[in-house]
Design an enzyme around this catalytic site. Structure first.
Site, PDB file in Angstrom:
ATOM      1  N   ASP A 160       5.625 -19.269 -29.210  1.00  0.00           N
ATOM      2  CA  ASP A 160       7.063 -19.438 -28.979  1.00  0.00           C
ATOM      3  C   ASP A 160       7.770 -18.078 -29.070  1.00  0.00           C
ATOM      4  O   ASP A 160       7.241 -17.105 -29.598  1.00  0.00           O
ATOM      5  CB  ASP A 160       7.622 -20.398 -30.017  1.00  0.00           C
ATOM      6  N   GLU A 215      11.461 -13.486 -26.625  1.00  0.00           N
ATOM      7  CA  GLU A 215      12.504 -13.058 -25.694  1.00  0.00           C
ATOM      8  C   GLU A 215      13.534 -12.164 -26.389  1.00  0.00           C
ATOM      9  O   GLU A 215      14.112 -11.278 -25.765  1.00  0.00           O
ATOM     10  CB  GLU A 215      13.245 -14.265 -25.103  1.00  0.00           C
ATOM     11  N   ASP A 264      13.811 -25.084 -24.025  1.00  0.00           N
ATOM     12  CA  ASP A 264      14.700 -26.067 -24.652  1.00  0.00           C
ATOM     13  C   ASP A 264      15.634 -26.711 -23.635  1.00  0.00           C
ATOM     14  O   ASP A 264      16.618 -26.109 -23.196  1.00  0.00           O
ATOM     15  CB  ASP A 264      15.527 -25.395 -25.751  1.00  0.00           C
TER      16      ASP A 264
END
Length: 763
Positions: free
Chosen positions: A432, A435, A499
């Site tokens: 995950d 970024e 998400d």
């Protein structure tokens, strides 16, 4: 980034030096390279003074690909990083006609014509039939000086520095459409959009994207890859209505035009240059169940879920532990929370005894409360500030640091903790984040340019984890569940869409994002079934289950609520069971299509135009897709069950019709739109005319015996010999047997290594 104010004026504070002339050129035939010196409009020799030049280098890294590198100042320090470009030679041709003032550069079937006549500079890329694909016309290569930045100080007078940008415009033709540019959630065609290639954690409902790829595909039969790891800004008919304007900060830019007879050919060449997609183990195609993000759970909770799946006869292949498998504030320490999991090793063993694979969540950050923080600080394993201190912030984990994957010792340290988990029984990692990577006032171990590392960091992170897994479990046997990526990341699958909200609109935007990514060399993709944010109403849950189980990878995941089906009603359990079992029986087909994608970059989930480029109606469709070569899928995006979909025209199929997967007596004519209403036990799944689709209804799991129980679904009369491969589910890059069917095989049973393959005629 916009620099102009209409066609004639520039924005206040902006200066653009446009290149209009080829001053001279040099041909290096042994290197298959042409070097050109470009300058502004030349009226007399005095125009060579007090103005910039741009050096242009023309090369060909692969057959059918031509690259142009444009450099303003060549004296800059280049600390990288750089994307890997696979190069071959021996396929370029160069011809310079001084009399005609033309330079012709060819690479296979792609041509580049450069007009070298005085003050008539122009670049035109052409197809084999000499039609223009794209190029540089009037005022489309320039160097920008922008005084609207902190760099500019008026009081410096003559020596005042403007911020520099390289700017190029590539022509677009009438009706031309642009696709790709990573996992973007807006309209599939990017015309009219401003796109910044800059990884951000922005969810799925904005212009921000987790997976930014500076590669776009045109409906005219070519692609463009901008080989720049920093921020690339594209104005796709949003500044000049006849161009894609591309700008980067700094003194150079390189791009490659990739030609293809078909869109699939473009992807084949693009992935030959940037890396073929990796393969994944067959077990990963099964259903994944997660703990969700912030839910409270323990072993008893999980065991209850698993028993519920077994009681309802819903196949389940992978169980995933999301963030809170670790103690709060200690992400990542790679240790199970001993208060919640006092016997983590035994717990994983008990899950494995149920036949499950195990996945755990990780990220590349180490919170200050983690026992690993001091170790990482002491040994220099984290990204640092320029003063030598550790870069930290509180946005996610308190006092978190970021692992510096440019440091080989830090990579080994990170690997060691992953390996420990693999030894405990972990089969996969959800990689995950990656970024939120800072760019100001920081220093990497290898001195990489921080701005160029912002997107590139995701590659390093995913590569370290992917290679760790494959070194332990075997080639093509490991996989990630990654959120961020950059060019070349297709080598480290799988990627999921991030998400999304629990709405039909978010389900549709997720599909658009996945299809956009699939046009950039990626062949696997998933979404959070049911949506991540919020709790889906039953109708949405069931529709997303249908869509999610016709994606390459299928994971039930949410934020603050569980995604086990009976929470939403037992009818949801029935829908999930049917969809999972349908996907499992498709395993031979999925394995075959994945192997094709690994070889040539063709994604399993693909926009209609990728499969049917000659049907012009397909280029506007972004609410349906092909799942492999043979199955058209139109997800239902409404609570009422109404869905409108288009049926493509298939060359060579004659009058043969598409057939419903559920009702073989129901046929569809190509070139028509249909509107239907579906209950929750069906959706539009159409089988392509004159196709052969391998299935196996006897499979209980994707990794089961590949040969026993095989069927070949044949829609229509085969007009020629049809070949398909039976892929080894235990080694997905290995073909067990190649089978050929001819028109005379209709309605018969053929033998494969002693196993019969039943030929099932649909029409």
């Amino acid at each position: 980034m916009k620099f102009t104010a209409g066609m004639w004026c520039l924005q206040e504070g902006v200066r653009i030096e446009w290149m209009s002339n080829v001053e001279r050129l040099q041909i290096e035939k042994e290197k298959e390279t042409v070097n050109l010196l470009l300058n502004k409009l030349q009226r007399h020799r005095g125009d060579t003074l007090n103005s910039p030049t741009i050096s242009a280098q023309v090369t060909s890294p692969q057959e059918g690909i031509i690259g142009v590198k444009l450099v303003h100042w060549a004296g800059q320090v280049d600390n990288g990083p750089h994307y890997d470009i696979e190069k071959t030679s021996g396929h370029a041709s160069i011809h310079h006609d001084k009399t005609e003032n033309t330079l012709n550069y060819g690479s296979g079937s792609l041509k580049l014509d450069v007009n070298t006549a005085p003050n008539e500079m122009g670049f035109v890329f052409r197809s084999p039939n000499n039609k223009k694909l794209t190029g540089h016309s009037f005022r489309s290569i320039g160097y920008v000086g922008d005084q609207r930045s902190e760099k500019y100080r008026f009081e410096d007078g003559l020596y005042a520095e403007r911020q520099g940008y390289m700017l190029l415009g590539l022509d677009l033709g009438v009706g031309e459409k642009v696709y790709g540019l990573g996992e973007r959630f807006g309209p599939l065609a990017k015309n009219g959009q401003t796109v910044d290639i800059w990884n951000e954690d922005g969810g799925t409902s904005s212009e921000l994207a987790y997976k930014n790829i500076p590669f776009y595909m045109s409906s005219k039969g070519y692609g463009v890859f901008i080989n720049h790891p920093g921020k690339v800004s594209l104005e796709v008919q949003s500044e000049r209505t006849t161009r894609v304007n591309i700008s980067v900060l700094g003194e150079e830019i390189e791009y490659f035009v990739v030609y293809g007879e078909t869109p699939k050919d473009v992807l084949r060449r693009y992935t030959a240059m940037t890396g073929r997609p990796g393969l994944v183990p067959s077990w990963s195609y099964n259903l994944w169940l997660t703990t969700s993000f912030t839910t409270n759970y323990d072993e008893q909770t999980v065991t209850g879920f698993l028993d519920g799946f077994k009681e309802r006869d819903i196949p389940l292949g992978v169980f995933h532990f999301d963030c809170f498998w670790m103690k709060s504030y200690q992400w990542c320490d790679f240790d199970f929370d001993d208060e919640m999991f006092p016997d983590a090793g035994g717990y994983l063993k008990r899950l494995k005894e149920r036949g499950l694979r195990i996945s755990v969540w990780i990220n590349p950050y180490v919170g200050q409360a983690s026992p690993l923080f001091e170790e990482g600080k002491k040994n220099g394993y984290f990204i640092k500030r320029t003063d030598g201190s550790v870069w930290q912030w509180d946005f996610w984990q308190a006092g978190m640091a970021i692992v510096d994957f440019t440091n080989p010792a830090a990579c080994r340290w990170y690997n060691s903790h992953l390996e420990r988990l693999v030894e405990m029984g972990v089969d996969s990692f959800k990689t995950d984040f990656a970024e939120r990577i800072p760019t100001k006032g920081i220093k990497y171990h290898d001195n990489s340019d921080p701005e160029r590392m912002h997107n590139y960091y995701a590659l390093l992170y995913n590569r370290v984890v992917y290679e760790t897994l494959n070194s332990r479990v075997g080639h093509n046997q490991g996989l990630l569940f990654a959120r961020s990526t950059a060019p070349g990341g297709q080598k480290y699958p799988v990627h999921w869409g991030g998400d999304c909200e629990s709405t039909f609109e978010a389900m549709a935007e997720s599909l658009r994002g996945g299809l956009s990514l699939m046009l950039c060399g990626y062949i696997f993709w998933a979404s959070d079934i049911g949506g991540f944010e919020g709790t889906p109403p039953p109708a949405l849950y069931k529709r997303w289950v249908q869509f999610g189980l016709l994606s390459t990878h299928s994971r039930l995941h949410g934020s603050s609520s569980f995604r086990v089906p009976w929470i939403y009603g037992e009818d949801c359990s029935a829908v999930l069971r049917d969809c999972v079992k349908r996907k499992i029986l498709l395993t031979p087909y999925i394995l075959q299509e994945a192997l094709k994608g690994h070889r040539d970059g063709t994604p399993l989930m693909r926009p209609l135009f990728l499969e049917f480029p000659n049907d012009l109606n397909t280029y506007a469709v972004d609410t349906q897709y092909m799942f492999g070569s043979n199955l058209l899928v139109a997800p239902v995006f409404s609570e009422e069950g109404e869905v409108t979909f288009y049926v493509p025209q298939v060359e060579g199929a004659g009058d043969d019709k598409w057939i419903s997967w559920f009702d073989h007596s129901k046929t569809y004519e190509a070139g028509r739109w249909y509107t239907e209403t579906h209950d929750f036990d069906t959706l539009p799944i159409l089988v392509r005319p004159r196709s052969v689709t391998l299935i196996n209804p006897t499979l209980k799991a994707p990794e089961d015996d590949a040969l026993h129980g095989l069927q070949a679904l044949v829609n229509g009369k085969l007009s020629a010999e049809s070949t398909f491969e039976i892929v080894n589910p235990n080694q997905t890059d290995e073909v067990l047997k190649t089978i050929q069917l001819s028109p005379t095989d209709d309605g018969k049973t053929v033998q494969c290594q002693g196993h019969p393959i039943e030929i099932v005629k649909l029409a």
